[in-house]
Scaffold this motif. Sequence first.
Motif, PDB file in Angstrom:
ATOM      1  N   ARG A 165      11.856  72.918  26.114  1.00 18.90           N
ATOM      2  CA  ARG A 165      12.804  71.812  26.273  1.00 18.90           C
ATOM      3  C   ARG A 165      14.045  72.351  26.976  1.00 18.90           C
ATOM      4  NH1 ARG A 165      14.125  66.913  23.390  1.00 18.90           N
ATOM      5  NH2 ARG A 165      16.382  66.533  23.300  1.00 18.90           N
ATOM      6  N   LEU A 166      14.461  71.665  28.021  1.00 19.00           N
ATOM      7  CA  LEU A 166      15.636  72.071  28.797  1.00 19.00           C
ATOM      8  C   LEU A 166      16.702  70.992  28.691  1.00 19.00           C
ATOM      9  CD1 LEU A 166      17.179  73.821  30.835  1.00 19.00           C
ATOM     10  CD2 LEU A 166      15.800  72.794  32.656  1.00 19.00           C
ATOM     11  N   GLU A 167      17.848  71.366  28.167  1.00 17.93           N
ATOM     12  CA  GLU A 167      18.957  70.436  27.982  1.00 17.93           C
ATOM     13  C   GLU A 167      20.102  70.832  28.909  1.00 17.93           C
ATOM     14  OE1 GLU A 167      19.827  70.824  23.837  1.00 17.93           O
ATOM     15  OE2 GLU A 167      18.026  69.731  23.186  1.00 17.93           O
ATOM     16  N   VAL A 168      20.359  69.986  29.900  1.00 16.50           N
ATOM     17  CA  VAL A 168      21.473  70.190  30.824  1.00 16.50           C
ATOM     18  C   VAL A 168      22.508  69.106  30.535  1.00 16.50           C
ATOM     19  CG1 VAL A 168      22.196  70.235  33.233  1.00 16.50           C
ATOM     20  CG2 VAL A 168      19.982  71.209  32.574  1.00 16.50           C
ATOM     21  N   GLU A 169      23.732  69.516  30.315  1.00 25.99           N
ATOM     22  CA  GLU A 169      24.779  68.564  29.946  1.00 25.99           C
ATOM     23  C   GLU A 169      24.874  67.424  30.953  1.00 25.99           C
ATOM     24  OE1 GLU A 169      28.503  70.546  29.373  1.00 25.99           O
ATOM     25  OE2 GLU A 169      27.710  71.923  27.861  1.00 25.99           O
ATOM     26  N   GLY A 170      24.866  66.191  30.436  1.00 29.56           N
ATOM     27  CA  GLY A 170      25.000  65.019  31.292  1.00 29.56           C
ATOM     28  C   GLY A 170      23.692  64.458  31.790  1.00 29.56           C
ATOM     29  N   HIS A 171      22.557  65.039  31.352  1.00 29.33           N
ATOM     30  CA  HIS A 171      21.249  64.596  31.836  1.00 29.33           C
ATOM     31  C   HIS A 171      20.288  64.449  30.668  1.00 29.33           C
ATOM     32  CE1 HIS A 171      22.242  65.402  36.098  1.00 29.33           C
ATOM     33  NE2 HIS A 171      23.037  66.282  35.552  1.00 29.33           N
ATOM     34  N   ALA A 172      19.287  63.597  30.843  1.00 30.00           N
ATOM     35  CA  ALA A 172      18.242  63.484  29.838  1.00 30.00           C
ATOM     36  C   ALA A 172      17.475  64.802  29.760  1.00 30.00           C
ATOM     37  CB  ALA A 172      17.284  62.347  30.196  1.00 30.00           C
ATOM     38  N   PRO A 173      17.116  65.258  28.557  1.00 32.10           N
ATOM     39  CA  PRO A 173      16.386  66.525  28.434  1.00 32.10           C
ATOM     40  C   PRO A 173      15.048  66.473  29.180  1.00 32.10           C
ATOM     41  CG  PRO A 173      17.202  65.793  26.298  1.00 32.10           C
ATOM     42  CD  PRO A 173      17.403  64.649  27.248  1.00 32.10           C
ATOM     43  N   ALA A 174      14.653  67.613  29.712  1.00 33.09           N
ATOM     44  CA  ALA A 174      13.334  67.758  30.336  1.00 33.09           C
ATOM     45  C   ALA A 174      12.459  68.575  29.389  1.00 33.09           C
ATOM     46  CB  ALA A 174      13.452  68.452  31.687  1.00 33.09           C
ATOM     47  N   VAL A 175      11.202  68.198  29.302  1.00 27.30           N
ATOM     48  CA  VAL A 175      10.259  68.897  28.417  1.00 27.30           C
ATOM     49  C   VAL A 175       9.011  69.239  29.206  1.00 27.30           C
ATOM     50  CG1 VAL A 175       8.895  68.772  26.302  1.00 27.30           C
ATOM     51  CG2 VAL A 175      11.131  67.640  26.398  1.00 27.30           C
ATOM     52  N   ALA A 176       8.536  70.470  29.052  1.00 28.23           N
ATOM     53  CA  ALA A 176       7.299  70.904  29.704  1.00 28.23           C
ATOM     54  C   ALA A 176       6.333  71.420  28.647  1.00 28.23           C
ATOM     55  CB  ALA A 176       7.584  71.995  30.728  1.00 28.23           C
ATOM     56  N   VAL A 177       5.055  71.038  28.792  1.00 27.57           N
ATOM     57  CA  VAL A 177       3.997  71.458  27.874  1.00 27.57           C
ATOM     58  C   VAL A 177       2.913  72.164  28.688  1.00 27.57           C
ATOM     59  CG1 VAL A 177       2.284  70.691  26.205  1.00 27.57           C
ATOM     60  CG2 VAL A 177       4.453  69.463  26.403  1.00 27.57           C
ATOM     61  N   VAL A 178       2.450  73.307  28.205  1.00 25.72           N
ATOM     62  CA  VAL A 178       1.398  74.060  28.901  1.00 25.72           C
ATOM     63  C   VAL A 178       0.040  73.702  28.311  1.00 25.72           C
ATOM     64  CG1 VAL A 178       0.530  76.338  29.535  1.00 25.72           C
ATOM     65  CG2 VAL A 178       2.998  75.940  29.383  1.00 25.72           C
ATOM     66  N   GLY A 179      -0.871  73.237  29.181  1.00 30.05           N
ATOM     67  CA  GLY A 179      -2.195  72.826  28.735  1.00 30.05           C
ATOM     68  C   GLY A 179      -3.189  73.971  28.678  1.00 30.05           C
ATOM     69  N   GLU A 180      -4.451  73.627  28.366  1.00 29.12           N
ATOM     70  CA  GLU A 180      -5.503  74.634  28.250  1.00 29.12           C
ATOM     71  C   GLU A 180      -5.773  75.343  29.573  1.00 29.12           C
ATOM     72  OE1 GLU A 180      -8.938  72.729  26.718  1.00 29.12           O
ATOM     73  OE2 GLU A 180      -8.064  72.321  24.746  1.00 29.12           O
ATOM     74  N   ASP A 181      -5.474  74.661  30.676  1.00 28.15           N
ATOM     75  CA  ASP A 181      -5.696  75.263  31.992  1.00 28.15           C
ATOM     76  C   ASP A 181      -4.540  76.136  32.439  1.00 28.15           C
ATOM     77  OD1 ASP A 181      -3.814  73.309  32.386  1.00 28.15           O
ATOM     78  OD2 ASP A 181      -4.920  72.222  33.938  1.00 28.15           O
ATOM     79  N   GLY A 182      -3.534  76.287  31.601  1.00 26.67           N
ATOM     80  CA  GLY A 182      -2.386  77.124  31.940  1.00 26.67           C
ATOM     81  C   GLY A 182      -1.333  76.427  32.761  1.00 26.67           C
ATOM     82  N   ARG A 183      -1.560  75.158  33.085  1.00 29.03           N
ATOM     83  CA  ARG A 183      -0.597  74.421  33.890  1.00 29.03           C
ATOM     84  C   ARG A 183       0.429  73.704  33.023  1.00 29.03           C
ATOM     85  NH1 ARG A 183      -3.903  71.615  38.921  1.00 29.03           N
ATOM     86  NH2 ARG A 183      -4.828  73.537  39.752  1.00 29.03           N
ATOM     87  N   GLY A 184       1.648  73.649  33.538  1.00 24.77           N
ATOM     88  CA  GLY A 184       2.685  72.931  32.846  1.00 24.77           C
ATOM     89  C   GLY A 184       2.660  71.462  33.225  1.00 24.77           C
ATOM     90  N   ARG A 185       2.919  70.601  32.253  1.00 27.30           N
ATOM     91  CA  ARG A 185       2.969  69.163  32.485  1.00 27.30           C
ATOM     92  C   ARG A 185       4.189  68.586  31.785  1.00 27.30           C
ATOM     93  NH1 ARG A 185      -2.319  70.616  31.990  1.00 27.30           N
ATOM     94  NH2 ARG A 185      -3.760  69.853  33.579  1.00 27.30           N
ATOM     95  N   PRO A 186       4.690  67.459  32.260  1.00 28.26           N
ATOM     96  CA  PRO A 186       5.834  66.837  31.584  1.00 28.26           C
ATOM     97  C   PRO A 186       5.473  66.489  30.142  1.00 28.26           C
ATOM     98  CG  PRO A 186       5.511  65.871  33.759  1.00 28.26           C
ATOM     99  CD  PRO A 186       4.314  66.717  33.477  1.00 28.26           C
ATOM    100  N   GLY A 187       6.391  66.791  29.234  1.00 27.39           N
ATOM    101  CA  GLY A 187       6.202  66.442  27.838  1.00 27.39           C
ATOM    102  C   GLY A 187       7.145  65.321  27.447  1.00 27.39           C
ATOM    103  N   SER A 188       7.363  65.168  26.143  1.00 28.61           N
ATOM    104  CA  SER A 188       8.237  64.105  25.652  1.00 28.61           C
ATOM    105  C   SER A 188       9.051  64.622  24.479  1.00 28.61           C
ATOM    106  CB  SER A 188       7.407  62.895  25.210  1.00 28.61           C
ATOM    107  OG  SER A 188       6.715  63.187  24.005  1.00 28.61           O
TER     108      SER A 188
END
Length: 270
Positions: A196-219
Amino acid sequence: MSDQERLASYVAVWWEAVDDFTRLLEEVGDDQWSQATDLPGWDVQAVAAHTAHLESLLAGRPHDDVEIGEAPHAHGTMGQFTEQGVVARRQAATDALITEIRESTTARHTQLLADPPTDAAAPAPAVFGAIGWSTGLLLRNRPLDVWMHEQDIRRALDLPGNLDNAPALHSVDYLLESLPFIVGKKAQAPEGSVVRLEVEGHAPAVAVVGEDGRGRPGSDHDEPSATLAMDRETFVVLAGGRRGADPDGVRITGDTDLGERVVAAMGVTP
């Protein structure tokens, strides 16, 4: 929002970024143009020349096909291409660079208002289309590029500002979308990792790593393995690959090792 409306919003924020950029250049003293920036091999004058080059191309002017000599910082074909624009303007007077940017962008802006783009998937003009860019990608990238270079000059000259205007918000929101790529591809976070990445003034970004090793947007429902928190300028410097992280600028909770790997891999702009 339709393609035309979205593209028009990109044009508007680019136009604001250009105005801010040229106004900043007018404040640069004669003895400041040679001040080094965070970009390897580029001083303030080179950053202005680079911007003049790209905006000139978009206005329909020819590319400057010149020899760049020894330029170890110019990586790959695109790096050498952009360096040609800088080298060709190395002896240009400061007023000439500002005038070139204003004339090129005014011509392009006038054309975009007279014949607004309506198809984001259409090939971009000039060399940008030749490398596979779409109109949407080009128009979204231009305010980011101009604003980032304004910030390069501001840091070099210790003239902070414009960190909360429309180009700033556009640029940071855009860069936040790269978190899944950073976490999965660059940081090689293990399967199941949630960052989870929290940058002041912006909605947090979340990344989840799947079984294939790729990152995808999380919630927000995904429990983070590591959370990174920082202010807007710290994020911009890291995402732009400009400098390493200030030890006090990033707050990591959770898996510290994973968080540090993500911070070290955060640079995503060329």
